[in-house]
Motif scaffolding. Sequence first.
Motif, mmCIF file in Angstrom:
data_model
loop_
_atom_site.group_PDB
_atom_site.id
_atom_site.type_symbol
_atom_site.label_atom_id
_atom_site.label_comp_id
_atom_site.label_asym_id
_atom_site.label_seq_id
_atom_site.Cartn_x
_atom_site.Cartn_y
_atom_site.Cartn_z
ATOM 1 N N GLN A 18 49.158 61.447 63.543
ATOM 2 C CA GLN A 18 48.636 60.114 63.255
ATOM 3 C C GLN A 18 47.529 60.174 62.205
ATOM 4 O OE1 GLN A 18 47.277 58.246 66.858
ATOM 5 N NE2 GLN A 18 49.313 57.481 67.403
ATOM 6 N N LYS A 19 46.599 61.127 62.409
ATOM 7 C CA LYS A 19 45.446 61.244 61.519
ATOM 8 C C LYS A 19 45.207 62.719 61.161
ATOM 9 C CE LYS A 19 43.070 57.345 63.774
ATOM 10 N NZ LYS A 19 41.853 56.964 64.553
ATOM 11 N N TRP A 20 45.221 62.983 59.889
ATOM 12 C CA TRP A 20 44.872 64.315 59.392
ATOM 13 C C TRP A 20 43.596 64.211 58.560
ATOM 14 C CZ3 TRP A 20 50.146 66.236 56.932
ATOM 15 C CH2 TRP A 20 51.077 66.438 57.954
ATOM 16 N N VAL A 21 42.845 65.304 58.530
ATOM 17 C CA VAL A 21 41.686 65.384 57.642
ATOM 18 C C VAL A 21 41.812 66.653 56.808
ATOM 19 C CG1 VAL A 21 40.088 64.027 59.036
ATOM 20 C CG2 VAL A 21 40.341 66.456 59.503
ATOM 21 N N THR A 79 42.061 73.227 53.623
ATOM 22 C CA THR A 79 42.546 73.132 54.995
ATOM 23 C C THR A 79 42.967 71.704 55.337
ATOM 24 O OG1 THR A 79 40.856 74.780 55.559
ATOM 25 C CG2 THR A 79 41.986 73.711 57.389
ATOM 26 N N ILE A 80 44.020 71.582 56.137
ATOM 27 C CA ILE A 80 44.421 70.291 56.705
ATOM 28 C C ILE A 80 44.422 70.420 58.224
ATOM 29 C CG2 ILE A 80 46.271 68.592 56.925
ATOM 30 C CD1 ILE A 80 47.132 69.213 54.117
ATOM 31 N N LEU A 81 43.743 69.506 58.896
ATOM 32 C CA LEU A 81 43.558 69.559 60.346
ATOM 33 C C LEU A 81 44.071 68.267 60.974
ATOM 34 C CD1 LEU A 81 40.383 70.770 62.223
ATOM 35 C CD2 LEU A 81 41.258 68.479 62.669
ATOM 36 N N ASP A 82 44.769 68.393 62.114
ATOM 37 C CA ASP A 82 45.273 67.240 62.856
ATOM 38 C C ASP A 82 44.216 66.825 63.877
ATOM 39 O OD1 ASP A 82 48.527 66.437 64.259
ATOM 40 O OD2 ASP A 82 46.617 65.374 64.446
ATOM 41 N N LEU A 83 43.756 65.581 63.794
ATOM 42 C CA LEU A 83 42.698 65.110 64.693
ATOM 43 C C LEU A 83 43.165 64.956 66.137
ATOM 44 C CD1 LEU A 83 40.902 62.427 62.482
ATOM 45 C CD2 LEU A 83 40.048 64.694 63.125
ATOM 46 N N SER A 123 40.210 62.423 53.218
ATOM 47 C CA SER A 123 39.532 63.444 52.418
ATOM 48 C C SER A 123 38.236 62.864 51.863
ATOM 49 C CB SER A 123 40.430 63.887 51.262
ATOM 50 O OG SER A 123 40.563 62.828 50.315
ATOM 51 N N ASP A 124 37.501 63.696 51.109
ATOM 52 C CA ASP A 124 36.362 63.156 50.372
ATOM 53 C C ASP A 124 36.864 62.657 49.012
ATOM 54 O OD1 ASP A 124 35.112 66.521 49.691
ATOM 55 O OD2 ASP A 124 36.725 65.389 48.742
ATOM 56 N N GLN A 125 35.944 62.349 48.112
ATOM 57 C CA GLN A 125 36.333 61.818 46.805
ATOM 58 C C GLN A 125 36.350 62.908 45.736
ATOM 59 O OE1 GLN A 125 34.301 58.222 45.576
ATOM 60 N NE2 GLN A 125 34.321 57.382 47.647
ATOM 61 N N GLY A 126 36.628 64.146 46.139
ATOM 62 C CA GLY A 126 36.721 65.235 45.179
ATOM 63 C C GLY A 126 37.816 64.994 44.162
ATOM 64 N N ALA A 127 37.658 65.589 42.976
ATOM 65 C CA ALA A 127 38.607 65.370 41.890
ATOM 66 C C ALA A 127 40.018 65.802 42.258
ATOM 67 C CB ALA A 127 38.147 66.129 40.636
ATOM 68 N N GLN A 128 40.122 66.792 43.141
ATOM 69 C CA GLN A 128 41.452 67.253 43.551
ATOM 70 C C GLN A 128 42.201 66.146 44.294
ATOM 71 O OE1 GLN A 128 38.603 68.661 44.433
ATOM 72 N NE2 GLN A 128 38.517 70.704 43.559
ATOM 73 N N TYR A 129 41.476 65.381 45.098
ATOM 74 C CA TYR A 129 42.109 64.357 45.925
ATOM 75 C C TYR A 129 42.280 63.030 45.195
ATOM 76 C CZ TYR A 129 40.846 67.818 49.396
ATOM 77 O OH TYR A 129 40.708 68.992 50.081
ATOM 78 N N ASN A 176 33.675 62.770 57.121
ATOM 79 C CA ASN A 176 34.706 63.798 57.290
ATOM 80 C C ASN A 176 34.133 64.938 58.132
ATOM 81 O OD1 ASN A 176 37.322 64.631 56.932
ATOM 82 N ND2 ASN A 176 37.060 65.395 54.850
ATOM 83 N N ALA A 177 33.422 64.563 59.195
ATOM 84 C CA ALA A 177 32.633 65.516 59.972
ATOM 85 C C ALA A 177 33.474 66.586 60.668
ATOM 86 C CB ALA A 177 31.798 64.764 61.005
ATOM 87 N N VAL A 178 34.670 66.264 61.109
ATOM 88 C CA VAL A 178 35.477 67.206 61.884
ATOM 89 C C VAL A 178 35.867 68.413 61.042
ATOM 90 C CG1 VAL A 178 37.594 67.540 63.197
ATOM 91 C CG2 VAL A 178 36.311 65.418 63.437
ATOM 92 N N ILE A 179 36.372 68.175 59.837
ATOM 93 C CA ILE A 179 36.778 69.288 58.978
ATOM 94 C C ILE A 179 35.562 70.045 58.468
ATOM 95 C CG2 ILE A 179 36.882 67.979 56.817
ATOM 96 C CD1 ILE A 179 39.508 70.544 57.909
ATOM 97 N N GLU A 180 34.462 69.329 58.258
ATOM 98 C CA GLU A 180 33.219 69.992 57.860
ATOM 99 C C GLU A 180 32.752 70.938 58.966
ATOM 100 O OE1 GLU A 180 32.112 67.906 54.066
ATOM 101 O OE2 GLU A 180 31.429 69.727 55.046
#
Length: 283
Positions: A126-129, A146-150, A189-195, A222-226
């Motif tokens: 449902q939600k990935w970060v 990294t991609i993480l499933d919440l 994600s954050d607003q990094g240029a990659q994304y 984006n606290a969980v992936i951080e």
Amino acid sequence: MEPALFLELVDLFKAKYSITMICECMGVPRSTYYRWCHKEIGMTELEKEILAICEQLKFRIGHRTVRGLLKNNGTKLNRKTVQRIMQKYNLQCRVKPKRAKKMAGESNLIVPNLLEQNFKSDAPNQKWVTDITYLPFGESMLYLSTILDLYNNEIIAYKVSDTQNAQLVLDTLEMACQKRHTAGTILHSDQGAQYTSRAFQLTTKENGIITSMSRKGNCFDNAVIESFHSSLKSEEFYTLERVRLTNAIVQQKTEDYMYYYNYIRPFQKLNCHSPIEYRTMAA
């Protein structure tokens, strides 16, 4: 300062330092130095004219422009002749700093924050970060995407690279899409240029993924992936901060931690089960 003494000083140090630097350190304008050179060693009329043009324009022009001005004054010269004279007396123009190159595919595609710090999920996919972090523990800087499933904090996909570019996140996304059903999945994600790159946004759309982005400069969105990246560093690397590691060892230790995190590490929010164990039991 006596001109002869200063010229002698420049001759002594110009092999190691630039004439501009020596002039700045001694408080002598560069144009003054060349006037003193003219008096001491004698310039040709052409060299005097070129120096005068450079002084008038405060050494802001290159040899092509100088040649053009000389041509306007009736003096026709080969470009290389002008360049050689300017190099002889260090009259080159100031070089403009190059603008940082945009990342391939970058187009600044910012999307709304759909999660709004709601990190709870009722079902897988449902939600990935996702995020990128530095791994400064080897011979050179490495980057981990990294991609993480919440739903169960499971790491779905990850990749270590020596380059922090759009391809890194695209490769990570491709691995995740090969493993999971992604239609309707929110990927935050954050607003990094990659994304924000067009390539990334297009790939997510093709896989039925809805993108979401943190507010600029707000890591809590984006606290969980951080938190995960912080745990990886503190639990796997910081205890070895005085040990020199090769990049291959950093890669292997990252892989070992990913396995430990997904299959072994218990989480209180998962009733002390590991992410894989929790998802398997729920299924």
